[in-house]
Design a protein around this motif. Structure first.
Motif, PDB file in Angstrom:
ATOM      1  N   GLY A 174       0.993  -1.159   0.014  1.00  0.00           N
ATOM      2  CA  GLY A 174      -0.010  -0.088   0.007  1.00  0.00           C
ATOM      3  C   GLY A 174       0.932   1.094  -0.038  1.00  0.00           C
ATOM      4  N   LEU A 175       1.888   1.264  -0.912  1.00  0.00           N
ATOM      5  CA  LEU A 175       2.757   2.235  -0.794  1.00  0.00           C
ATOM      6  C   LEU A 175       2.109   3.794  -1.300  1.00  0.00           C
ATOM      7  CD1 LEU A 175       5.831   2.845  -0.624  1.00  0.00           C
ATOM      8  CD2 LEU A 175       6.119   2.698  -3.194  1.00  0.00           C
ATOM      9  N   ILE A 176       1.236   3.716  -2.211  1.00  0.00           N
ATOM     10  CA  ILE A 176       0.509   4.865  -2.812  1.00  0.00           C
ATOM     11  C   ILE A 176      -0.915   5.003  -2.298  1.00  0.00           C
ATOM     12  CG2 ILE A 176      -0.450   6.318  -4.826  1.00  0.00           C
ATOM     13  CD1 ILE A 176       2.671   5.719  -4.724  1.00  0.00           C
ATOM     14  N   LYS A 177      -1.585   4.039  -1.964  1.00  0.00           N
ATOM     15  CA  LYS A 177      -2.874   3.902  -1.292  1.00  0.00           C
ATOM     16  C   LYS A 177      -2.942   2.644  -0.379  1.00  0.00           C
ATOM     17  CE  LYS A 177      -5.320   5.111  -5.632  1.00  0.00           C
ATOM     18  NZ  LYS A 177      -6.631   4.459  -6.535  1.00  0.00           N
ATOM     19  N   PRO A 178      -3.518   2.783   0.785  1.00  0.00           N
ATOM     20  CA  PRO A 178      -3.515   1.911   1.891  1.00  0.00           C
ATOM     21  C   PRO A 178      -4.106   0.527   1.472  1.00  0.00           C
ATOM     22  CG  PRO A 178      -4.949   3.500   2.461  1.00  0.00           C
ATOM     23  CD  PRO A 178      -4.559   3.988   1.157  1.00  0.00           C
ATOM     24  N   TYR A 179      -3.679  -0.450   1.885  1.00  0.00           N
ATOM     25  CA  TYR A 179      -4.200  -1.949   1.468  1.00  0.00           C
ATOM     26  C   TYR A 179      -5.064  -2.216   2.884  1.00  0.00           C
ATOM     27  CZ  TYR A 179      -4.485  -6.793   0.977  1.00  0.00           C
ATOM     28  OH  TYR A 179      -4.901  -8.176   0.672  1.00  0.00           O
ATOM     29  N   TYR A 180      -6.265  -2.456   2.520  1.00  0.00           N
ATOM     30  CA  TYR A 180      -6.939  -3.007   3.636  1.00  0.00           C
ATOM     31  C   TYR A 180      -7.416  -4.180   3.927  1.00  0.00           C
ATOM     32  CZ  TYR A 180      -8.102   2.007   4.008  1.00  0.00           C
ATOM     33  OH  TYR A 180      -8.083   3.221   4.107  1.00  0.00           O
ATOM     34  N   THR A 181      -7.163  -4.880   4.936  1.00  0.00           N
ATOM     35  CA  THR A 181      -7.458  -6.306   5.032  1.00  0.00           C
ATOM     36  C   THR A 181      -8.206  -6.667   6.262  1.00  0.00           C
ATOM     37  OG1 THR A 181      -6.043  -8.351   5.450  1.00  0.00           O
ATOM     38  CG2 THR A 181      -5.047  -6.631   6.225  1.00  0.00           C
ATOM     39  N   LYS A 182      -8.720  -7.780   6.247  1.00  0.00           N
ATOM     40  CA  LYS A 182      -9.363  -8.489   7.576  1.00  0.00           C
ATOM     41  C   LYS A 182      -8.298  -9.063   8.434  1.00  0.00           C
ATOM     42  CE  LYS A 182     -13.761  -9.419   5.032  1.00  0.00           C
ATOM     43  NZ  LYS A 182     -14.487 -10.657   4.281  1.00  0.00           N
TER      44      LYS A 182
ATOM     45  N   ALA B 257      -1.098  -2.684  -9.111  1.00  0.00           N
ATOM     46  CA  ALA B 257      -0.564  -1.530  -9.912  1.00  0.00           C
ATOM     47  C   ALA B 257      -1.338  -0.388  -9.314  1.00  0.00           C
ATOM     48  CB  ALA B 257      -1.240  -1.629 -11.154  1.00  0.00           C
ATOM     49  N   ASP B 258      -2.560  -0.480  -8.674  1.00  0.00           N
ATOM     50  CA  ASP B 258      -3.167   0.626  -8.174  1.00  0.00           C
ATOM     51  C   ASP B 258      -2.789   1.060  -6.896  1.00  0.00           C
ATOM     52  OD1 ASP B 258      -5.517   2.501  -7.788  1.00  0.00           O
ATOM     53  OD2 ASP B 258      -6.526   0.834  -6.453  1.00  0.00           O
ATOM     54  N   LEU B 259      -2.195  -0.153  -5.982  1.00  0.00           N
ATOM     55  CA  LEU B 259      -1.825   0.314  -4.362  1.00  0.00           C
ATOM     56  C   LEU B 259      -0.302   0.637  -4.369  1.00  0.00           C
ATOM     57  CD1 LEU B 259      -3.166  -2.425  -2.460  1.00  0.00           C
ATOM     58  CD2 LEU B 259      -4.204  -0.381  -2.587  1.00  0.00           C
ATOM     59  N   GLN B 260       0.486   0.068  -5.328  1.00  0.00           N
ATOM     60  CA  GLN B 260       1.852   0.449  -5.416  1.00  0.00           C
ATOM     61  C   GLN B 260       2.546   1.395  -6.413  1.00  0.00           C
ATOM     62  OE1 GLN B 260       1.632  -1.325  -2.381  1.00  0.00           O
ATOM     63  NE2 GLN B 260       3.957  -1.704  -2.626  1.00  0.00           N
ATOM     64  N   THR B 261       1.413   1.582  -7.415  1.00  0.00           N
ATOM     65  CA  THR B 261       2.216   2.722  -8.434  1.00  0.00           C
ATOM     66  C   THR B 261       1.001   3.910  -8.631  1.00  0.00           C
ATOM     67  OG1 THR B 261       1.320   1.747 -10.276  1.00  0.00           O
ATOM     68  CG2 THR B 261       3.407   0.854  -9.640  1.00  0.00           C
ATOM     69  N   GLY B 262      -0.024   3.651  -7.942  1.00  0.00           N
ATOM     70  CA  GLY B 262      -0.947   4.573  -8.390  1.00  0.00           C
ATOM     71  C   GLY B 262      -1.662   4.491  -9.519  1.00  0.00           C
TER      72      GLY B 262
END
Length: 168
Positions: A62-70, A120-125
């Motif tokens: 989650g470098l660019i956007k946070p990664y949400y997990t249970k 791609a979304d979380l790590q590079t935006g």
């Protein structure tokens, strides 16, 4: 020594991609080549590099956007106690990635294509098109090699006639 011998069976240096790198232009197809180009162009190579295509560094999930997990796994901070290590995980090798689902540290994703789009979304935006995700996924599948055959020794039948204890 036994573990080292076992680990040798996990190496698959004969994937289609490896054969292509060694000069066999027919080893991977046009889509896989385009996927490799996109893999580099989109910045995936920044973390997934080297002979193992990853596996040698730690990065924040989650470098660019946070990664949400249970899952309550907070990454390396559970070991180091540092807030800066929250959600930092070892970057996995992409060798044989098509065989190692589910994906991510929490096993939340079962589709390689979906994992590619999320990363791609979380790590590079970047938002990948379906075509781009399909091509990158095709490249990743080309990293799958044939596993060596492991021959186990045939042991002789037991000649021990001592009665075995009955476990209850």
């Amino acid at each position: 020594m036994a573990i080292a011998e076992f680990e040798k069976t996990l190496r698959t240096p004969n994937s289609p991609f490896d054969l292509w790198l060694k000069g066999d232009d027919e080893a991977i197809n046009k889509t896989e080549k385009e996927g490799y180009a996109l893999f580099k162009e989109k910045g995936c190579i920044a973390c997934h590099s080297g002979a193992l295509v990853g596996g040698s560094t730690y990065q924040k999930m989650g470098l660019i956007k946070p990664y949400y997990t249970k899952n309550s796994d907070v990454g390396r901070s559970a070991i180091t106690g540092k807030d800066s290590d929250k959600f930092v995980f070892k970057v996995p090798t992409l060798r044989n990635i098509s065989l190692t689902y589910p994906y991510f540290h929490d096993g939340a994703v079962w589709s390689l294509k979906e994992a590619v789009k999320i990363m791609a979304d979380l790590q590079t935006g970047q938002t990948l098109t379906d075509d781009e995700a399909n091509k990158i996924t095709a490249f990743l599948v080309s990293l799958t090699g044939e596993h060596p055959k492991v021959l186990l020794p045939q042991l002789p039948p037991s000649t021990d006639k001592t009665p075995k204890p009955i476990m209850h």
